[in-house]
Write a protein that holds these residues in place. Structure first.
Motif, short mmCIF file in Angstrom:
data_model
loop_
_atom_site.label_atom_id
_atom_site.label_comp_id
_atom_site.label_asym_id
_atom_site.label_seq_id
_atom_site.Cartn_x
_atom_site.Cartn_y
_atom_site.Cartn_z
N GLU A 130 -54.69 137.17 27.22
CA GLU A 130 -53.82 138.28 27.65
C GLU A 130 -52.53 137.79 28.30
O GLU A 130 -51.64 138.59 28.60
N ASP A 131 -52.40 136.49 28.52
CA ASP A 131 -51.14 135.94 29.03
C ASP A 131 -50.15 135.68 27.89
O ASP A 131 -48.99 135.31 28.13
N THR A 132 -50.58 135.86 26.65
CA THR A 132 -49.70 135.66 25.50
C THR A 132 -48.52 136.61 25.56
O THR A 132 -48.69 137.83 25.68
N ALA A 133 -47.31 136.05 25.52
CA ALA A 133 -46.09 136.86 25.65
C ALA A 133 -44.88 135.95 25.53
O ALA A 133 -44.99 134.72 25.61
N ASN A 134 -43.74 136.59 25.37
CA ASN A 134 -42.46 135.90 25.58
C ASN A 134 -42.17 135.94 27.08
O ASN A 134 -42.23 137.02 27.68
N TYR A 135 -41.86 134.79 27.63
CA TYR A 135 -41.58 134.69 29.06
C TYR A 135 -40.07 134.50 29.26
O TYR A 135 -39.45 133.66 28.60
N ALA A 175 -45.28 141.12 26.14
CA ALA A 175 -46.24 140.93 25.06
C ALA A 175 -45.87 141.84 23.89
O ALA A 175 -45.20 142.86 24.08
N PRO A 176 -46.31 141.50 22.69
CA PRO A 176 -46.00 142.34 21.53
C PRO A 176 -46.43 143.78 21.74
O PRO A 176 -47.57 144.05 22.13
N GLY A 177 -45.50 144.70 21.52
CA GLY A 177 -45.82 146.11 21.63
C GLY A 177 -45.92 146.65 23.04
O GLY A 177 -46.29 147.80 23.24
N LYS A 178 -45.58 145.80 24.02
CA LYS A 178 -45.67 146.23 25.42
C LYS A 178 -44.33 146.10 26.11
O LYS A 178 -43.42 145.43 25.63
N GLU A 179 -44.21 146.75 27.26
CA GLU A 179 -42.99 146.66 28.04
C GLU A 179 -42.94 145.33 28.79
O GLU A 179 -43.97 144.73 29.09
N ARG A 180 -41.73 144.92 29.11
CA ARG A 180 -41.56 143.71 29.89
C ARG A 180 -42.10 143.95 31.29
O ARG A 180 -41.88 145.02 31.88
N GLU A 181 -42.78 142.95 31.83
CA GLU A 181 -43.39 143.12 33.14
C GLU A 181 -43.09 141.92 34.03
O GLU A 181 -42.89 140.80 33.56
#
Length: 124
Positions: free
Chosen positions: A88-93, A39-45
């Motif tokens: 909150e699932d918004t992210a690059n996958y 997600a923007p501004g977060k670590e890859r999880e």
């Protein structure tokens, strides 16, 4: 092995999307295929993983019961079915392939091959 991820898009909260990850230049044989997200501004999880040969499937607690990882051996493709999507699932996958030991399944360093990201945006 090259991985091609697709299927992202814009969806309203509560909706569904199915992501695909297709291998070319090789097969998934003997690999574990996983999905990660950033997600923007977060670590890859870590999101979910499945051994191509069958057996162990693992999910992050945040997606358990909503997301399902599956595979089509004939198409050399792994899917991530995402239901009941939340903002909150918004992210690059990203999909990834590797041969992690079981305890390292959620560790990005365990994966050799990565696809490009596919963006999932969930509106509220």
């Amino acid at each position: 092995v090259q991985l091609q991820a697709s299927g992202g898009g814009l969806v309203q909260a509560g909706g569904s999307l199915r992501l695909s990850c297709t291998a070319s230049g090789g097969t998934f044989s003997s690999y574990t295929i996983s999905w990660f997200r950033q997600a923007p501004g977060k670590e890859r999880e870590f999101v979910a993983s499945s051994r191509w040969s069958g057996g162990t499937t693992t999910y992050a607690d945040s997606v358990k019961g909503r997301f399902t990882i599956s595979k089509d051996r004939a198409k050399n493709t792994v899917y991530l079915q995402m239901n009941s999507l939340r903002p909150e699932d918004t992210a690059n996958y990203y999909c990834a392939a590797g041969r992690p030991i079981l305890s390292a399944t959620r560790d990005m360093a365990s994966y050799y091959y990565w696809g490009q990201g596919t963006l999932v945006t969930v509106s509220s």
